[in-house]
Design a protein around this motif. Structure first.
Motif, mmCIF file in Angstrom:
data_model
loop_
_atom_site.group_PDB
_atom_site.id
_atom_site.type_symbol
_atom_site.label_atom_id
_atom_site.label_comp_id
_atom_site.label_asym_id
_atom_site.label_seq_id
_atom_site.Cartn_x
_atom_site.Cartn_y
_atom_site.Cartn_z
ATOM 1 N N MET A 1 0.699 -1.948 -0.183
ATOM 2 C CA MET A 1 -0.190 -0.361 0.442
ATOM 3 C C MET A 1 0.613 1.284 -0.328
ATOM 4 O O MET A 1 1.650 1.241 0.624
ATOM 5 C CB MET A 1 -0.678 -0.223 1.366
ATOM 6 N N LEU A 2 0.354 2.126 -1.077
ATOM 7 C CA LEU A 2 1.261 3.902 -0.838
ATOM 8 C C LEU A 2 0.850 4.274 -0.261
ATOM 9 O O LEU A 2 -0.498 4.560 -0.435
ATOM 10 C CB LEU A 2 1.976 3.389 -2.682
ATOM 11 N N LYS B 1 -7.414 -8.315 -4.934
ATOM 12 C CA LYS B 1 -7.438 -7.269 -3.997
ATOM 13 C C LYS B 1 -7.277 -5.947 -4.391
ATOM 14 O O LYS B 1 -7.647 -4.970 -4.236
ATOM 15 C CB LYS B 1 -6.405 -8.001 -2.851
ATOM 16 N N VAL B 2 -5.727 -6.370 -5.777
ATOM 17 C CA VAL B 2 -5.714 -4.935 -5.405
ATOM 18 C C VAL B 2 -6.674 -3.756 -6.137
ATOM 19 O O VAL B 2 -6.672 -2.287 -6.669
ATOM 20 C CB VAL B 2 -4.012 -4.380 -6.465
ATOM 21 N N THR B 3 -6.992 -4.601 -7.169
ATOM 22 C CA THR B 3 -8.003 -4.102 -8.144
ATOM 23 C C THR B 3 -9.071 -3.835 -7.590
ATOM 24 O O THR B 3 -9.445 -2.821 -7.726
ATOM 25 C CB THR B 3 -8.593 -5.051 -8.753
ATOM 26 N N LEU B 4 -9.876 -4.414 -6.374
ATOM 27 C CA LEU B 4 -10.819 -3.867 -6.141
ATOM 28 C C LEU B 4 -10.595 -2.616 -4.489
ATOM 29 O O LEU B 4 -11.943 -1.722 -4.802
ATOM 30 C CB LEU B 4 -10.774 -5.267 -4.866
ATOM 31 N N ALA B 5 -9.751 -2.736 -4.818
ATOM 32 C CA ALA B 5 -9.094 -1.714 -3.830
ATOM 33 C C ALA B 5 -8.757 -0.441 -4.747
ATOM 34 O O ALA B 5 -9.452 0.495 -4.047
ATOM 35 C CB ALA B 5 -8.171 -2.256 -2.684
ATOM 36 N N GLU B 6 -8.293 -0.235 -5.641
ATOM 37 C CA GLU B 6 -8.138 0.849 -6.259
ATOM 38 C C GLU B 6 -9.719 0.752 -6.956
ATOM 39 O O GLU B 6 -9.790 2.301 -7.402
ATOM 40 C CB GLU B 6 -7.168 0.828 -7.399
ATOM 41 N N GLU C 1 -14.675 6.288 -4.693
ATOM 42 C CA GLU C 1 -14.907 7.281 -3.675
ATOM 43 C C GLU C 1 -14.199 8.864 -4.047
ATOM 44 O O GLU C 1 -14.416 10.157 -3.371
ATOM 45 C CB GLU C 1 -14.354 6.648 -2.544
ATOM 46 N N GLY C 2 -13.629 8.887 -5.187
ATOM 47 C CA GLY C 2 -12.670 9.458 -6.140
ATOM 48 C C GLY C 2 -11.039 9.774 -5.224
ATOM 49 O O GLY C 2 -10.402 11.007 -5.277
ATOM 50 N N LEU D 1 -2.006 0.657 -4.793
ATOM 51 C CA LEU D 1 -1.172 0.142 -4.016
ATOM 52 C C LEU D 1 -0.505 -0.902 -5.391
ATOM 53 O O LEU D 1 -0.892 -0.619 -6.791
ATOM 54 C CB LEU D 1 -2.267 -1.758 -3.422
ATOM 55 N N LYS D 2 0.373 -1.785 -5.577
ATOM 56 C CA LYS D 2 1.435 -3.127 -5.926
ATOM 57 C C LYS D 2 1.530 -3.874 -5.482
ATOM 58 O O LYS D 2 1.543 -4.108 -4.197
ATOM 59 C CB LYS D 2 2.353 -2.147 -6.311
ATOM 60 N N MET D 3 2.223 -4.756 -6.651
ATOM 61 C CA MET D 3 1.886 -6.132 -6.281
ATOM 62 C C MET D 3 3.434 -6.261 -6.434
ATOM 63 O O MET D 3 4.554 -5.783 -7.250
ATOM 64 C CB MET D 3 1.297 -6.922 -7.121
ATOM 65 N N GLU D 4 4.530 -6.834 -5.965
ATOM 66 C CA GLU D 4 5.995 -7.093 -5.904
ATOM 67 C C GLU D 4 5.755 -9.353 -5.413
ATOM 68 O O GLU D 4 5.095 -9.281 -4.378
ATOM 69 C CB GLU D 4 6.682 -6.468 -5.247
#
Length: 99
Positions: free
Chosen positions: A25-26, A77-82, A88-89, A94-97
């Motif tokens: 998470m960034l 999870k990354v796609t859904l969170a973003e 919500e604007g 997030l990123k994956m490694e």
């Protein structure tokens, strides 16, 4: 006369462990802290105290690992969170490694 056949039936199957990916998470200056906590609780299934702790780690350190998953789960999870953040604007990222 009898025929004899010799077969060498050696089979070597080695199952590889699936690759694991950490979701990172960034931090940004626009996404509210309570929104980040909600994402951690709803999408990453963290308890509230752990979610708050992770949110502060991201806020203070610029980023934090919020989970380690197989590729498909991490990507979902990354796609859904973003997607939730965009709705919500918020510029939440997030990123994956690969671990």
């Amino acid at each position: 006369m009898s025929l004899q056949y010799a077969f060498d039936e050696r089979t070597s199957l080695k199952a590889k462990k699936p690759r694991r990916y950490q979701v990172i998470m960034l931090n940004d200056d626009f996404t509210p802290m309570d929104f980040v906590v909600q994402i951690l609780m709803t999408i990453f299934h963290k308890e509230e105290t752990e979610a708050v702790s992770l949110m502060f780690a991201v806020h203070k350190g610029g980023k934090a690992v919020v989970g380690v998953y197989s590729y498909d789960i991490a990507k979902t999870k990354v796609t859904l969170a973003e997607k939730t953040a965009r709705e919500e604007g918020y510029p939440f990222r997030l990123k994956m490694e690969e671990v």
